[in-house]
Motif scaffolding. Sequence first.
Motif, short mmCIF file in Angstrom:
data_model
loop_
_atom_site.label_atom_id
_atom_site.label_comp_id
_atom_site.label_asym_id
_atom_site.label_seq_id
_atom_site.Cartn_x
_atom_site.Cartn_y
_atom_site.Cartn_z
N ALA A 1 -6.59 34.32 37.89
CA ALA A 1 -5.81 33.08 37.83
C ALA A 1 -4.71 33.08 38.89
CB ALA A 1 -5.18 32.93 36.45
N LYS A 2 -4.46 31.90 39.46
CA LYS A 2 -3.38 31.72 40.44
C LYS A 2 -2.61 30.44 40.11
CE LYS A 2 -5.48 34.31 44.20
NZ LYS A 2 -5.88 34.33 45.63
N ILE A 3 -1.32 30.45 40.41
CA ILE A 3 -0.46 29.32 40.03
C ILE A 3 -0.02 28.50 41.23
CG2 ILE A 3 1.70 30.65 40.11
CD1 ILE A 3 2.48 29.19 37.45
N THR A 4 0.08 27.20 41.03
CA THR A 4 0.68 26.30 42.02
C THR A 4 1.64 25.36 41.28
OG1 THR A 4 -0.94 24.52 41.73
CG2 THR A 4 -1.44 26.19 43.42
N LYS A 5 2.34 24.59 42.07
CA LYS A 5 3.14 23.51 41.48
C LYS A 5 2.21 22.39 40.99
CE LYS A 5 5.79 23.51 45.21
NZ LYS A 5 6.83 23.17 46.19
N GLY A 6 2.77 21.49 40.18
CA GLY A 6 1.97 20.41 39.61
C GLY A 6 2.06 19.09 40.37
N TYR A 7 3.00 19.02 41.33
CA TYR A 7 3.16 17.82 42.14
C TYR A 7 3.28 16.56 41.28
CZ TYR A 7 2.53 21.26 45.65
OH TYR A 7 2.70 22.40 46.41
N ARG A 8 2.37 15.60 41.39
CA ARG A 8 2.57 14.33 40.67
C ARG A 8 2.17 14.37 39.20
NH1 ARG A 8 0.74 9.94 45.28
NH2 ARG A 8 1.95 10.94 46.93
N TYR B 1 -8.56 33.33 30.21
CA TYR B 1 -7.49 32.98 29.27
C TYR B 1 -6.34 33.99 29.34
CZ TYR B 1 -10.42 29.27 27.57
OH TYR B 1 -11.16 28.11 27.50
N LEU B 2 -6.67 35.27 29.38
CA LEU B 2 -5.62 36.29 29.39
C LEU B 2 -4.83 36.26 30.69
CD1 LEU B 2 -7.45 39.31 27.70
CD2 LEU B 2 -5.93 37.62 26.65
N LYS B 3 -5.51 36.16 31.82
CA LYS B 3 -4.82 36.14 33.12
C LYS B 3 -3.97 34.88 33.25
CE LYS B 3 -6.16 40.05 34.85
NZ LYS B 3 -7.33 40.24 35.67
N SER B 4 -4.48 33.77 32.77
CA SER B 4 -3.70 32.53 32.83
C SER B 4 -2.42 32.67 32.02
CB SER B 4 -4.52 31.35 32.30
OG SER B 4 -5.63 31.10 33.13
N LEU B 5 -2.52 33.29 30.86
CA LEU B 5 -1.34 33.47 30.00
C LEU B 5 -0.36 34.46 30.63
CD1 LEU B 5 -3.12 33.32 26.56
CD2 LEU B 5 -1.34 31.74 27.35
N GLU B 6 -0.87 35.49 31.27
CA GLU B 6 0.02 36.44 31.97
C GLU B 6 0.79 35.74 33.08
OE1 GLU B 6 -2.31 39.82 33.30
OE2 GLU B 6 -2.90 40.21 31.21
N VAL B 7 0.08 34.93 33.87
CA VAL B 7 0.73 34.19 34.95
C VAL B 7 1.76 33.21 34.36
CG1 VAL B 7 0.31 32.44 36.73
CG2 VAL B 7 -1.16 34.44 36.58
N ALA B 8 1.41 32.59 33.25
CA ALA B 8 2.33 31.67 32.59
C ALA B 8 3.61 32.40 32.18
CB ALA B 8 1.66 31.04 31.36
N LEU B 9 3.45 33.54 31.56
CA LEU B 9 4.59 34.34 31.09
C LEU B 9 5.48 34.73 32.27
CD1 LEU B 9 5.51 35.48 28.38
CD2 LEU B 9 4.14 37.52 28.84
N GLU B 10 4.88 35.16 33.37
CA GLU B 10 5.65 35.58 34.56
C GLU B 10 6.46 34.43 35.14
OE1 GLU B 10 2.12 38.61 35.98
OE2 GLU B 10 2.63 36.91 37.27
N ASN B 11 6.02 33.19 34.89
CA ASN B 11 6.68 32.03 35.47
C ASN B 11 7.51 31.23 34.48
OD1 ASN B 11 5.73 31.58 38.48
ND2 ASN B 11 4.02 32.50 37.34
#
Length: 166
Positions: free
Chosen positions: A57-64, A93-103
């Motif tokens: 999983a990788k994160i970006t901004k949500g823009y609009r 699911y697990l990687k997405s939640l880890e990235v969420a937690l970090e952010n």
Amino acid sequence: MKAVVADITTLEVDAIVNAANASLLGGGGVDGAIHRAAGRELLAECRTLGGCATGEAKITKGYRLPARFVIHTVGPVWRGGRANEPALLRGCYLKSLEVALENGVRSIAFPSISTGVYGYPIELAAAVAVKAVREFLDGHPACGIEVTFCCFSAADHAIYSALLRA
Ligand code: ADP
């Protein structure tokens, strides 16, 4: 944890998860809907990420989007169930939640990853999804992340709801 029927691009949560493809350069289904709603800047940021492996999983901004972030994850293509699909989907699911937690994400919505074009049977995929999220939240009791399963049909919602009651 809760399940709703909605277009994920309309949800007012800190982060929505995108069922992306490995290029992260857009596609059909929920991916196309997210890119349309977020605008061209999302694609521009995705171009800088160098793609994403299946189960990562990788994160970006949500823009609009109403959501502040998009967490892009790549689900497995269903090949009959003996090609490591359950572990890869669990990883999403697990990687997405880890990235969420970090952010600092406190609320997150997942689509039903891999169950569209990628062909993962919904009953099996939903069971993997609910178990993975449940185990993550049990393992991080202080994280306070509110998880929504965003279903795109009443039939999918019924399957998630039954699992959440169990
Ligand atoms: P995959 O390639 O991972 O199978 P798809 O986008 O084809 O991804 O499908 C994943 C799930 O997302 C399917 O259940 C599909 O019905 C659902 N979906 C499609 N568009 C949206 C949307 N705008 N909001 C929420 N879910 C959506």
